[in-house]
Design a protein around this motif. Structure first.
Motif, PDB file in Angstrom:
ATOM      1  N   GLY A 319      11.606  37.020  -8.932  1.00 38.79           N
ATOM      2  CA  GLY A 319      11.349  38.752  -8.702  1.00 38.79           C
ATOM      3  C   GLY A 319      10.305  38.254  -9.573  1.00 38.79           C
ATOM      4  O   GLY A 319       9.148  37.818  -8.598  1.00 38.79           O
ATOM      5  N   HIS A 320       9.848  38.875 -10.643  1.00 36.32           N
ATOM      6  CA  HIS A 320       8.005  39.299 -10.838  1.00 36.32           C
ATOM      7  C   HIS A 320       7.788  38.414 -12.227  1.00 36.32           C
ATOM      8  O   HIS A 320       7.211  38.636 -12.940  1.00 36.32           O
ATOM      9  N   ASN A 321       8.982  36.815 -11.955  1.00 35.74           N
ATOM     10  CA  ASN A 321       8.861  36.102 -13.164  1.00 35.74           C
ATOM     11  C   ASN A 321       7.586  35.110 -12.633  1.00 35.74           C
ATOM     12  O   ASN A 321       7.164  34.139 -13.331  1.00 35.74           O
ATOM     13  N   LEU A 322       7.191  34.873 -11.205  1.00 40.05           N
ATOM     14  CA  LEU A 322       6.278  33.752 -10.817  1.00 40.05           C
ATOM     15  C   LEU A 322       5.550  34.474 -10.162  1.00 40.05           C
ATOM     16  O   LEU A 322       5.787  35.172  -9.599  1.00 40.05           O
ATOM     17  N   VAL A 323       4.168  34.166 -10.306  1.00 41.30           N
ATOM     18  CA  VAL A 323       3.144  34.451  -9.573  1.00 41.30           C
ATOM     19  C   VAL A 323       3.389  33.894  -7.665  1.00 41.30           C
ATOM     20  O   VAL A 323       3.389  32.770  -8.231  1.00 41.30           O
ATOM     21  N   LEU A 324       3.707  34.662  -6.652  1.00 38.56           N
ATOM     22  CA  LEU A 324       3.323  33.317  -5.242  1.00 38.56           C
ATOM     23  C   LEU A 324       2.325  33.697  -4.492  1.00 38.56           C
ATOM     24  O   LEU A 324       1.602  34.198  -4.673  1.00 38.56           O
ATOM     25  N   VAL A 325       2.173  32.197  -4.323  1.00 38.36           N
ATOM     26  CA  VAL A 325      -0.067  31.620  -3.549  1.00 38.36           C
ATOM     27  C   VAL A 325       0.949  31.351  -2.261  1.00 38.36           C
ATOM     28  O   VAL A 325       1.481  30.360  -2.493  1.00 38.36           O
ATOM     29  N   GLY A 326      -0.176  31.508  -1.199  1.00 42.24           N
ATOM     30  CA  GLY A 326       0.231  30.796  -0.189  1.00 42.24           C
ATOM     31  C   GLY A 326       1.376  31.184   0.610  1.00 42.24           C
ATOM     32  O   GLY A 326       1.340  32.709   1.502  1.00 42.24           O
ATOM     33  N   ASN A 327       1.914  30.323   1.458  1.00 43.20           N
ATOM     34  CA  ASN A 327       2.851  30.321   2.514  1.00 43.20           C
ATOM     35  C   ASN A 327       2.235  30.295   3.664  1.00 43.20           C
ATOM     36  O   ASN A 327       3.246  30.664   4.949  1.00 43.20           O
ATOM     37  N   LEU A 328       0.969  30.986   4.406  1.00 52.00           N
ATOM     38  CA  LEU A 328       0.244  31.439   5.115  1.00 52.00           C
ATOM     39  C   LEU A 328       1.147  29.493   6.696  1.00 52.00           C
ATOM     40  O   LEU A 328      -0.042  28.587   5.811  1.00 52.00           O
TER      41      LEU A 328
END
Ligand code: B12
Lengths: 392, 213
Positions: A319-328
């Motif tokens: 959910g919005h408990n973690l900011v997500l960065v990346g994946n490309l």
């Protein structure tokens, strides 16, 4: 909205004007491509008997170790600015000393302050790369001896980390947001100087020694962090690869038992200074997501697609408990992908993770084969499709 | 009675209890047990197969895989002089290395650790191994299998180059090639004409065991 506000708004799980972008620029090949610099074949010069001595002397000169590294790093930040990123990681990696090693083809390796050997290789264009290849402290005795003999150098490096981050923020902070990168992290500093196979053996055979190693590196890391935070960086990236292609490197409960306390202390120290923490781990991290939240992390990077990490699934789980960065992806997409494929991947990432803020668009890693034009396409696609409110 | 030591050996290995396993192995060697050394080694190998399955199912992790391999290795080393036949005589040699340009060695080392404990003799060429070194090692050691590890997409073509060089040197028919590592897939293995792709160390060892039979 200005770059810094954009990043901080997303870090607070609110929607900025558009999805922010973060560069993981590190490799000289990317810097050369962006700034139009020529390749300097340092490894070739080390191999050549006529130039070897000069290069060795330059690399062994303790008085210019910091300055040389800083100069190279300026190119990193300049490239990230030129590519249009809102933020870029800022890593101090000059914690090494050149040492003669007749077993290697070049005859020299670096030893880092924590007990790793780094060997020279070149990327496909001829730029120098350094890679951790072996441990220096395979036994308890070797480890004790190492940390004792290197304590002055470790202290020195910790001091330099502070100066480095202050300078980066001063010199570039008005044009990009440097993300203070405190790496390597506690897990890697514990196992890499001992070697993974050996480290796991010692977990079972000498648990007290391993606890001592972890305590030592946690305390050291907290000192390192204090220095990074003493500069004006507002977000700190902490780095440890806790997972590999199929899952965690160790049983999650074992990670909790051995390292949980360390990670809690790290998150606490960062929050005490009113800063945010992003945790870097490659690999398939699904089984650790709940731990990341429990330990108090604010965000996670790399969300590696080649290890089967799906951004939408991660968002659904945390959910919005973690900011997500990346994946490309950096194995194909940003190396050889078409502009259309990159746009589609950006749109997918936005759909999967950016609603309500809390997503920073970025590659899943640095890599010497990543093409700077494709990074630019990625950033441009975020400008085109990443404006809030997001459509579709 | 004969089931007991077998069962105890298996239990202690699966409990990752080095000490108890070694105590029991010693009692076998000293003749104080109802089973002989070959039977004890067989029990250890069966336990290792259970470990392998647990790892493949995701119930066990790298640390358990590594340490159970260590226990098995220590036990088999003690047992082998007392054995007449079987694992002590060795399953053959495997030449292993990480391809040129790639420095990742954890996967390779874990594979080495596990296959050693399963009775193979290993020639470890290290990381960043040039094609020529793979070729000379195959010529010198005549292994059952050549194993290559590769975790970087950009170094994946090196795998194909080594296989091509084996063909050029007329060595392709004398050795089977198995490949593994994060950058590789089953499809890739078919493309470069490797004999097998191993998603993990246990599967890799199982495949080579079949080749060595
Ligand atoms: C740990 C790690 C590192 C460590 C390596 C330490 C070491 N001494 O090995 C360090 C930090 C040094 C490192 C460096 C780099 N890394 Co790295 N690394 C990883 C990571 C997180 C885990 C790899 C690992 O050790 N796994 C644990 C082992 C046990 O798993 P495994 O290797 O898959 O092995 C198992 C099976 O595959 C199989 N197996 C493996 N080999 C073989 C061989 C045979 C014969 C058989 C039968 C079986 C077999 O058995 C093993 C056990 O079951 C991966 C992430 C991932 N998805 O894997 C990235 C990853 C591999 N790295 C990556 C990158 C980009 C790099 C760097 C280029 C980073 C940089 N910019 O400098 C450098 C490259 C250095 C070089 N030239 O090699 C990328 C590669 C992308 C790509 N597709 O090309 C990955 C996928 C991460 C990512 N976010 O994308 N890395």
């Amino acid at each position: 909205m200005e770059f810094k506000e954009r990043i901080l708004t997303a870090m607070n799980h609110e929607e900025p004007d558009r999805v922010p972008t973060m560069g993981l620029i590190l490799d000289q090949s990317t810097v050369n491509q962006v700034l139009g610099l020529d390749t300097v074949d340092i490894v070739g010069m080390l191999r050549n008997p006529e130039t070897k001595d000069v290069v060795v002397q330059m690399m062994s000169d303790e008085s210019s170790r910091f300055t040389n590294y800083y100069q190279v790093h300026c190119g990193v930040q300049e490239s990230a600015i030129k590519l249009g990123f809102d933020a870029n990681w800022s890593l101090y990696a000059a914690y090494m000393q050149l040492v003669q090693d007749p077993q290697t083809p070049i005859g020299y390796v670096f030893h880092d302050a924590f007990g790793r050997v780094w060997e020279f290789t070149s990327d496909e264009k001829g730029n120098m790369l350094l890679n951790y290849t072996r441990p220096l402290c395979e036994t308890e005795e070797q480890w004790e001896e190492w940390v004792e003999s290197k304590s002055a150098f470790i202290d020195k490096v910790i001091g330099e980390v502070g100066v480095f981050h202050k300078k980066v923020v001063e010199d570039f902070g008005d044009r990009i947001m440097p993300i203070g990168y405190a790496a390597p992290g506690v897990f890697e500093n514990c196992w890499q100087p001992i070697g993974f196979v050996n480290f796991t053996k010692l977990i079972f055979e000498k648990p007290d020694f391993i606890k001592r190693v972890i305590k030592f590196h946690t305390d050291l890391y907290l000192r390192y962090l204090e220095q990074v935070m003493d500069s004006d960086v507002e977000i700190v990236l902490t780095g440890d690869d806790l997972a590999q292609k199929t899952g965690p490197m160790l049983r999650p409960q074992m990670i909790e038992d051995l390292f949980g306390e360390s990670y809690r202390r790290v998150a606490e120290a960062i929050h005490k200074k009113n800063k945010k923490m992003i945790f870097h781990s490659c690999g398939n991290i699904y089984q650790l997501l709940d731990k990341f939240i429990e330990w108090g992390f604010d965000g996670i990077l790399t969300l590696e697609p080649t290890a089967g990490v799906d951004l939408g699934k991660v968002r659904e789980h945390v959910g919005h408990n973690l900011v997500l960065v990346g994946n490309l992806d950096v194995s194909y997409l940003l190396v050889r992908g078409t502009r259309q494929e990159i746009e589609d991947a950006v749109k997918k990432a936005l759909r999967d993770a950016a609603r309500g803020g809390g997503y920073i668009l970025s590659t899943s890693h640095s890599h010497s084969a990543v093409d700077a034009n494709r990074l630019r396409w990625m950033v441009e696609a975020s400008h085109q499709y990443g404006n809030y409110p997001l459509i579709s | 009675m004969s089931g007991d030591t077998r069962q105890n050996l298996q239990d202690s290995l699966l409990a990752l209890d080095m000490q108890t396993t070694i105590v029991q192995v010693k009692s076998v060697i000293e003749g104080n047990s109802e089973i002989n050394a070959t039977e004890a080694a067989d029990a250890i190998t069966s336990a290792l197969e259970i470990v392998g399955r647990r790892f493949q199912n995701g119930e066990w992790y790298l640390a358990e895989l590594v340490y159970s391999g260590e226990i098995a290795k220590a036990a088999l080393e003690l047992l082998s002089p007392a054995m007449t036949l079987g694992i002590a005589s060795g399953r053959g040699t495997i030449v292993v290395g990480t391809v040129a340009g790639d420095m990742h060695d954890l996967g390779k080392d874990i594979f080495i650790n596990y296959s050693k404990s399963a009775g193979f003799n290993i020639v470890d060429l290290g990381v960043d191994v040039p094609t020529g070194t793979f070729i000379s090692a195959v010529r010198e050691h005549q292994p059952v299998a050549l194993g290559m590890s590769c975790l970087l997409t950009i170094t994946a073509p090196e795998v194909g180059k080594v296989i091509q060089a084996l063909e050029n040197e007329h060595l392709r028919d004398v050795v089977r090639v198995i490949i593994g590592g994060a950058a590789l897939t089953e499809t890739f293995a078919t493309e470069v004409k490797a004999d097998a792709f191993a998603p993990d160390a246990v599967t890799g060892t199982d495949i080579i065991k079949r080749w060595s039979e």
